[in-house]
Enzyme design. Structure first.
Site, PDB file in Angstrom:
ATOM      1  CE1 TYR A  32       1.132  -0.140   4.391  1.00  0.00           C
ATOM      2  CE2 TYR A  32       0.013   1.967   4.331  1.00  0.00           C
ATOM      3  CZ  TYR A  32       0.861   1.086   4.963  1.00  0.00           C
ATOM      4  OH  TYR A  32       1.452   1.433   6.155  1.00  0.00           O
ATOM      5  NE  ARG A  51       6.972   4.175   0.326  1.00  0.00           N
ATOM      6  CZ  ARG A  51       6.799   5.027   1.337  1.00  0.00           C
ATOM      7  NH1 ARG A  51       7.830   5.377   2.095  1.00  0.00           N
ATOM      8  NH2 ARG A  51       5.617   5.540   1.591  1.00  0.00           N
ATOM      9  NE  ARG A  99      -7.148 -18.227   4.546  1.00  0.00           N
ATOM     10  CZ  ARG A  99      -6.082 -18.897   4.954  1.00  0.00           C
ATOM     11  NH1 ARG A  99      -5.866 -20.114   4.519  1.00  0.00           N
ATOM     12  NH2 ARG A  99      -5.228 -18.341   5.787  1.00  0.00           N
ATOM     13  CG  HIS A 101      -0.951 -20.495   2.512  1.00  0.00           C
ATOM     14  ND1 HIS A 101      -2.111 -21.062   2.991  1.00  0.00           N
ATOM     15  CD2 HIS A 101      -0.366 -19.888   3.568  1.00  0.00           C
ATOM     16  CE1 HIS A 101      -2.217 -20.813   4.284  1.00  0.00           C
ATOM     17  NE2 HIS A 101      -1.174 -20.086   4.660  1.00  0.00           N
ATOM     18  CE  LYS A 145       3.294   3.337   3.225  1.00  0.00           C
ATOM     19  NZ  LYS A 145       3.437   3.364   4.672  1.00  0.00           N
ATOM     20  CD  GLU A 177      10.541   1.912   9.977  1.00  0.00           C
ATOM     21  OE1 GLU A 177      10.452   2.893   9.232  1.00  0.00           O
ATOM     22  OE2 GLU A 177      10.289   0.754   9.597  1.00  0.00           O
ATOM     23  CG  LEU A 201       8.591   2.440   4.406  1.00  0.00           C
ATOM     24  CD1 LEU A 201       8.320   1.222   3.516  1.00  0.00           C
ATOM     25  CD2 LEU A 201       7.289   3.128   4.739  1.00  0.00           C
TER      26      LEU A 201
HETATM   27  N1  PDD Z   1       3.261   5.226   7.336  1.00  0.00           N
HETATM   28  N2  PDD Z   1       7.991   3.838   8.560  1.00  0.00           N
HETATM   29  C1  PDD Z   1       6.834   3.160   8.640  1.00  0.00           C
HETATM   30  C2  PDD Z   1       6.814   1.826   9.299  1.00  0.00           C
HETATM   31  C3  PDD Z   1       5.656   3.729   8.101  1.00  0.00           C
HETATM   32  O1  PDD Z   1       4.499   3.053   8.161  1.00  0.00           O
HETATM   33  C4  PDD Z   1       5.715   5.025   7.511  1.00  0.00           C
HETATM   34  C5  PDD Z   1       4.499   5.672   6.919  1.00  0.00           C
HETATM   35  C6  PDD Z   1       6.959   5.687   7.469  1.00  0.00           C
HETATM   36  C7  PDD Z   1       7.112   7.047   6.827  1.00  0.00           C
HETATM   37  O2  PDD Z   1       6.978   6.967   5.431  1.00  0.00           O
HETATM   38  P1  PDD Z   1       6.447   8.199   4.570  1.00  0.00           P
HETATM   39  O3  PDD Z   1       7.255   9.376   4.965  1.00  0.00           O
HETATM   40  O4  PDD Z   1       6.697   7.771   3.179  1.00  0.00           O
HETATM   41  O5  PDD Z   1       4.980   8.365   4.880  1.00  0.00           O
HETATM   42  C8  PDD Z   1       8.073   5.060   7.990  1.00  0.00           C
HETATM   43  C9  PDD Z   1       2.044   5.681   6.694  1.00  0.00           C
HETATM   44  C10 PDD Z   1       1.854   7.143   6.746  1.00  0.00           C
HETATM   45  C11 PDD Z   1       0.856   4.900   7.243  1.00  0.00           C
HETATM   46  O6  PDD Z   1       0.980   3.695   7.317  1.00  0.00           O
HETATM   47  O7  PDD Z   1      -0.179   5.485   7.555  1.00  0.00           O
END
Ligand code: PDD
Length: 276
Positions: A32, A51, A99, A101, A145, A177, A201
């Protein structure tokens, strides 16, 4: 109001029904993006698209190779929503199939939703927010992501239950993070943030911060740091598409420096406001 799109069909959100066999629902088998639109202008949309395609590649998911068409659908939804300040959520999953895997032989599913900003609590961006430290219990491919966010959700909930904004994750004694953000410390007027690796990320806002730091001539150092170094920092801030640049003034029960957002964080916030 049209604020959603599922596999090319524009609908009102209450019409958006995802089939039970949708693999995002059954397995979290998808990726996503979240993109913010300011005054009708998407912020770093191409970087978000890059990304998204990289995340999809990493899990062997084939998105429409016509990126232009994909982007146009996003822009069309923004326009149809009638909103000018919004977050666009895009989910791509391995499709709808009974469903099993193993990868199904079916087209991917694409859902998009447009929502007005859900802002962080008033004042946090000016006066600073609090975070907890939490073990990083995620898998080894955090650069993807992925829709699988269970460890992030559990960490964030733990922070929320303490009345705090975010959980800062720690793996093998190193700060990685936030549960949904990137994290930075400021020491002797330099910004230090975790280097890009499979454990974080690669944030789009992080990319913007790196560029802004260069513009403002503030050293931007990509290096590992420990929770102790966080406690000793002059400033701490976190970034994400939705949190933008948020100062952190408390970690667990310890106040950071004088408990107020610092000058480097404020300079970045100011520059960010100019850019958007
Ligand atoms: N999250 N690290 C993680 C684990 C994240 O889920 C996000 C963003 C970031 C920052 O990434 P960016 O600057 O590209 O938004 C870092 C989004 C906003 C969310 O899941 O809502």
């Amino acid at each position: 109001m049209i604020t959603a799109c599922f596999n090319g069909k524009f609908v009102e959100p209450n019409e958006l029904v995802v089939p039970i066999d949708e693999r995002g629902h059954q397995f979290g088998d998808g990726v996503y993006e979240v993109i913010r639109i300011y005054d009708g202008k998407p912020f770093m949309i191409d970087e978000h698209l890059d990304r998204l395609y990289q995340s999809a590649d990493a899990i062997k998911l084939r998105i429409d190779p016509d990126r232009g068409a994909f982007k146009n659908t996003m822009l069309e939804l923004i326009q149809k929503s009638g909103l000018t300040n919004l977050d666009l959520y895009v989910q791509v999953t391995r499709g709808i199939a009974p469903r099993n895997h193993l990868f199904p032989d079916c087209p991917v599913s694409v859902s998009m939703t447009a929502k007005s900003f859900r802002s962080i609590p008033v004042g946090k961006k000016d006066s600073g927010a609090s975070v907890i430290l939490h073990p990083d219990e995620r898998w080894a491919k955090c650069y993807i992501k992925s829709l699988n966010l269970l460890p992030n959700i559990l960490a964030k909930q733990a922070a929320y239950e303490k009345g705090y904004l975010e959980a800062i994750l720690v793996r093998d004694g190193i700060v990685t993070e936030g549960a949904s953000s990137n994290v930075y410390i400021v020491k002797n007027s330099s910004i230090i943030t975790t280097p890009i690796s499979n454990h974080i990320l690669s944030g789009i806002t992080r990319m913007a911060v790196k560029n802004m730091a260069e513009y403002l001539e503030i050293p931007f150092i990509e290096d590992q740091f420990t929770p102790d170094e966080m406690f000793q920092a002059d400033e701490i801030f976190i970034t994400s598409t939705t949190l933008e640049i948020t100062p952190i003034t408390r970690v667990d029960d310890k106040q950071i420096n004088n408990g107020k957002p610092g000058s480097v964080t404020k300079a970045l916030q100011e520059r960010f406001r100019q850019i958007i």
